[in-house]
Design a protein around this motif. Structure first.
Motif, PDB file in Angstrom:
ATOM      1  N   UNK A  21       0.834  -1.205   0.000  1.00 56.09           N
ATOM      2  CA  UNK A  21       0.000   0.000   0.000  1.00 56.09           C
ATOM      3  C   UNK A  21       0.869   1.255   0.000  1.00 56.09           C
ATOM      4  N   UNK A  22       0.463   2.241  -0.786  1.00 60.04           N
ATOM      5  CA  UNK A  22       1.199   3.496  -0.836  1.00 60.04           C
ATOM      6  C   UNK A  22       2.452   3.479  -1.675  1.00 60.04           C
ATOM      7  N   UNK A  23       2.711   2.388  -2.387  1.00 60.28           N
ATOM      8  CA  UNK A  23       3.931   2.301  -3.178  1.00 60.28           C
ATOM      9  C   UNK A  23       3.757   2.979  -4.529  1.00 60.28           C
ATOM     10  N   UNK A  24       4.888   3.320  -5.127  1.00 57.80           N
ATOM     11  CA  UNK A  24       4.923   3.911  -6.463  1.00 57.80           C
ATOM     12  C   UNK A  24       5.499   2.876  -7.417  1.00 57.80           C
ATOM     13  N   UNK A  25       4.738   2.542  -8.458  1.00 58.70           N
ATOM     14  CA  UNK A  25       5.108   1.486  -9.392  1.00 58.70           C
ATOM     15  C   UNK A  25       5.286   2.091 -10.776  1.00 58.70           C
ATOM     16  N   UNK A  26       6.353   1.696 -11.461  1.00 54.95           N
ATOM     17  CA  UNK A  26       6.567   2.122 -12.846  1.00 54.95           C
ATOM     18  C   UNK A  26       6.432   0.907 -13.762  1.00 54.95           C
ATOM     19  N   UNK A  27       5.513   0.998 -14.733  1.00 53.49           N
ATOM     20  CA  UNK A  27       5.392  -0.014 -15.781  1.00 53.49           C
ATOM     21  C   UNK A  27       6.063   0.554 -17.023  1.00 53.49           C
ATOM     22  N   UNK A  28       7.183  -0.034 -17.419  1.00 51.66           N
ATOM     23  CA  UNK A  28       7.990   0.526 -18.497  1.00 51.66           C
ATOM     24  C   UNK A  28       8.124  -0.458 -19.643  1.00 51.66           C
ATOM     25  N   UNK A  29       8.201   0.105 -20.853  1.00 46.52           N
ATOM     26  CA  UNK A  29       8.399  -0.745 -22.017  1.00 46.52           C
ATOM     27  C   UNK A  29       8.157   0.009 -23.304  1.00 46.52           C
ATOM     28  N   UNK A  30       8.556  -0.583 -24.399  1.00 48.60           N
ATOM     29  CA  UNK A  30       8.359   0.015 -25.718  1.00 48.60           C
ATOM     30  C   UNK A  30       6.880  -0.034 -26.099  1.00 48.60           C
ATOM     31  N   UNK A  31       6.481   0.698 -27.122  1.00 51.64           N
ATOM     32  CA  UNK A  31       5.090   0.638 -27.582  1.00 51.64           C
ATOM     33  C   UNK A  31       4.692  -0.791 -27.965  1.00 51.64           C
ATOM     34  N   UNK A 177       8.693   0.042  -7.058  1.00 50.25           N
ATOM     35  CA  UNK A 177       8.682  -1.161  -7.898  1.00 50.25           C
ATOM     36  C   UNK A 177       8.820  -0.757  -9.359  1.00 50.25           C
ATOM     37  N   UNK A 178       9.620  -1.526 -10.095  1.00 49.10           N
ATOM     38  CA  UNK A 178       9.804  -1.285 -11.525  1.00 49.10           C
ATOM     39  C   UNK A 178       9.547  -2.597 -12.254  1.00 49.10           C
ATOM     40  N   UNK A 179       8.612  -2.575 -13.196  1.00 48.62           N
ATOM     41  CA  UNK A 179       8.298  -3.742 -14.005  1.00 48.62           C
ATOM     42  C   UNK A 179       8.570  -3.396 -15.460  1.00 48.62           C
ATOM     43  N   UNK A 180       9.431  -4.178 -16.081  1.00 49.94           N
ATOM     44  CA  UNK A 180       9.809  -3.950 -17.477  1.00 49.94           C
ATOM     45  C   UNK A 180       9.129  -4.975 -18.379  1.00 49.94           C
ATOM     46  N   UNK A 181       8.495  -4.493 -19.441  1.00 47.20           N
ATOM     47  CA  UNK A 181       7.858  -5.348 -20.426  1.00 47.20           C
ATOM     48  C   UNK A 181       8.596  -5.208 -21.748  1.00 47.20           C
ATOM     49  N   UNK A 182       8.912  -6.340 -22.373  1.00 52.55           N
ATOM     50  CA  UNK A 182       9.672  -6.299 -23.623  1.00 52.55           C
ATOM     51  C   UNK A 182       9.113  -7.305 -24.621  1.00 52.55           C
ATOM     52  N   UNK A 183       9.418  -7.063 -25.890  1.00 49.83           N
ATOM     53  CA  UNK A 183       9.145  -8.015 -26.967  1.00 49.83           C
ATOM     54  C   UNK A 183      10.478  -8.484 -27.525  1.00 49.83           C
ATOM     55  N   UNK A 184      10.550  -9.731 -27.926  1.00 45.48           N
ATOM     56  CA  UNK A 184      11.766 -10.235 -28.560  1.00 45.48           C
ATOM     57  C   UNK A 184      11.382 -11.248 -29.618  1.00 45.48           C
ATOM     58  N   UNK A 185      12.259 -11.427 -30.589  1.00 44.14           N
ATOM     59  CA  UNK A 185      12.024 -12.393 -31.663  1.00 44.14           C
ATOM     60  C   UNK A 185      13.025 -13.529 -31.541  1.00 44.14           C
ATOM     61  N   UNK A 186      12.523 -14.756 -31.564  1.00 39.95           N
ATOM     62  CA  UNK A 186      13.365 -15.952 -31.555  1.00 39.95           C
ATOM     63  C   UNK A 186      13.024 -16.759 -32.796  1.00 39.95           C
ATOM     64  N   UNK A 187      13.906 -16.695 -33.790  1.00 43.54           N
ATOM     65  CA  UNK A 187      13.589 -17.326 -35.060  1.00 43.54           C
ATOM     66  C   UNK A 187      12.401 -16.638 -35.698  1.00 43.54           C
ATOM     67  N   UNK A 188      11.343 -17.393 -35.944  1.00 41.42           N
ATOM     68  CA  UNK A 188      10.129 -16.839 -36.541  1.00 41.42           C
ATOM     69  C   UNK A 188       9.069 -16.532 -35.490  1.00 41.42           C
ATOM     70  N   UNK A 189       9.411 -16.695 -34.205  1.00 40.93           N
ATOM     71  CA  UNK A 189       8.438 -16.535 -33.129  1.00 40.93           C
ATOM     72  C   UNK A 189       8.722 -15.263 -32.338  1.00 40.93           C
ATOM     73  N   UNK A 190       7.680 -14.460 -32.103  1.00 40.65           N
ATOM     74  CA  UNK A 190       7.786 -13.288 -31.239  1.00 40.65           C
ATOM     75  C   UNK A 190       7.334 -13.673 -29.839  1.00 40.65           C
ATOM     76  N   UNK A 191       8.088 -13.245 -28.845  1.00 43.24           N
ATOM     77  CA  UNK A 191       7.749 -13.560 -27.458  1.00 43.24           C
ATOM     78  C   UNK A 191       7.724 -12.277 -26.625  1.00 43.24           C
TER      79      UNK A 191
END
Length: 483
Positions: A21-31, A177-191
């Motif tokens: 409770x009362x924490x500051x959270x950053x959700x970060x990541x590319x579009x 708290x810092x939460x990072x969201x990312x996309x990556x490509x592995x071969x032909x698959x995006x994760x």
């Protein structure tokens, strides 16, 4: 201290229960990484009549368009809009010049926080405020977070940040708290990946965790290795393999809650061994799970039927689950989550994974051994006895090596081989290892009949069977003594 849940059970597991409770959270990541969906999911999960969820937008899309994009998700509740979930556009506070002063934003957010006592407040996008405020943003965001904290509301800042921003931007220094969201490509698959970069005052599951965006919203699959299962205590009872002669070689059968690897070349009988092991469990009233990464459920059932085993009935009665997945497409952690769910739901005592080669192909470099150790440990902790198959390269010859030396994962190892005797290809079996248990060391003939596999007995009168080209024992004697 009661934490604010995110509405995603797996994310709460990663976060050790949620946000303080009362924490500051950053959700970060590319579009396009899922930041807004995650923020909205948190809002709808925590919005109540007593404590609303407030969502502020800055220069983002209109609210009507924003909510229209959310209607496809299960967490979205149209009736909650304007009642327990409030949307406000901070652009209304902009000056005639178009600038959006942080002072006006802070005043509005803090006023609303103290008047309505919301559970969560989201500002999307905080990056836009940072760019508008310039060098004074650090002090402004610190004051905002400090004042909102007095209401116990969780302040969530959503922004399109790069990795470098995490090290230098002011909001990351202020964040609890810092939460990072990312996309990556592995071969032909995006994760898609989620990583907790910071969580002040609490432990969390480290590393990258796979997630996907589906009809429920964010579906997270915690990294299997991060769960660190404790070693199962094991039980002293034995499970019959169902294979005539093999239980005697293993001093009564396979120890319960152990892990066994059945290794051998293609066609040697590994899958038959596993299906027979499951059939024996079903015959005794046990619940079982079979994971196949090559053959479909239909192919598996047909193969079992060829040996007289009625797996269709077991599935209909809820005693057997056949899980057919493609690890390369879905990801290792999705496979692990599904297997664990099946085992827990059915209280399964026998689990087969056929084979681990497909899991290895889907693993990132250097991850496979740790992942498999964690997966097997988790299933054993749930009370399952696990049998895995492993493909060996050599059809003949003395070479025998498990993939990446995975013998440390297995309590028991059974090797199947081909051998040639009198111009005929025959199968050989040997129990290579049994942890903390005696076993027969003999190399025996292993035959597959129309009723399954059986152990016929020792190879009489020959030696060197394991090499694939045995010779009569008398000939070996004469060669040794030169007679």
């Amino acid at each position: 201290m009661t934490k604010l849940p995110t509405g995603i059970a797996e994310l709460d597991l990663v976060l050790g229960g949620g946000f303080s409770p009362g924490s500051c959270v950053v959700l970060a990541g590319a579009p396009g990484t899922g930041k807004t969906i995650l923020a909205q999911q948190i809002c709808f999960a925590n919005a109540t009549a007593e404590h609303h969820a407030i969502y502020y937008t800055t220069l983002s899309e209109p609210h009507a368009k924003l909510t229209a994009h959310l209607e496809e998700f299960a967490f979205f509740d149209t009736a909650a809009i304007g009642e327990t979930v409030e949307f406000h556009h901070l652009a209304a506070l902009a000056e005639p010049s178009g600038d959006l002063p942080m002072t006006a934003v802070s005043t509005e957010v803090v006023r609303n926080a103290f008047e309505t006592r919301p559970s969560v407040i989201v500002i999307d996008s905080s990056k836009a405020l940072h760019e508008a405020e310039g060098p004074n943003f650090r002090r402004s965001v610190y004051e905002l977070a400090s004042r909102v904290a007095h209401t116990d509301a969780v302040l969530v800042l959503v922004g399109e940040y790069e990795e470098e921003d995490v090290r230098t931007a002011a909001e990351f220094a202020v964040a609890d708290a810092i939460i990072l969201l990312t996309n990556s490509s592995t071969g032909l698959v995006d994760r898609r990946w989620l990583r907790v970069a910071k969580l002040r005052g609490s432990d969390y599951l480290s590393g990258r965790h796979f997630f996907r965006i589906g009809q429920p919203g964010i579906e997270l699959y915690p990294r299997m290795e991060a769960t660190l299962p404790t070693s199962p205590t094991g039980a002293e009872r034995r499970l019959s393999s169902g294979i005539e002669g093999l239980d005697q070689m293993m001093t009564g059968g396979i120890p319960s809650e152990s892990a066994s690897i059945i290794a051998g070349p293609s066609g040697a009988g590994k899958t038959v061994f596993c299906l027979q092991f499951l059939n024996e469990g079903l015959r005794k009233g046990e619940n079982c799970v079979y994971a196949s990464f090559q053959e479909s459920e239909r192919q598996t059932l047909l193969k079992a039927k060829n040996f007289g085993w009625d797996f269709d009935k077991a599935i209909a009665e809820g005693k057997l689950s056949v899980v057919h997945v493609q690890p390369v497409e879905l990801g290792l952690d999705v496979v692990a989550a599904r297997l664990r769910r099946e085992v827990v739901t059915k209280k399964a005592t026998r689990v087969v994974i056929d084979s681990i080669s497909e899991l290895e192909h889907a693993a990132d470099s250097g991850r496979f051994a740790d992942y498999l150790w964690a997966l097997v440990g988790t299933l054993r902790k749930e009370g399952a006895t696990v049998v895995l198959t492993s493909e060996t390269a050599a059809f003949f010859g003395p070479a025998f090596e498990l993939a990446h030396g995975l013998s440390f994962i297995a309590d028991n190892i059974v090797l199947l081989r081909y051998t040639e005797i009198e111009s005929e290809i025959r199968r050989a079996l040997v129990v290579v290892k049994m942890r903390d248990s005696d076993h027969t060391k003999s190399l025996v003939e292993f035959e597959i009949t129309n009723k399954g596999a059986i152990v016929k007995g020792k190879f009489a009168g020959v030696s060197g069977v394991l090499s694939g080209t045995p010779t009569p024992s008398e000939q070996k004697f004469r060669e040794f003594f030169g007679r």
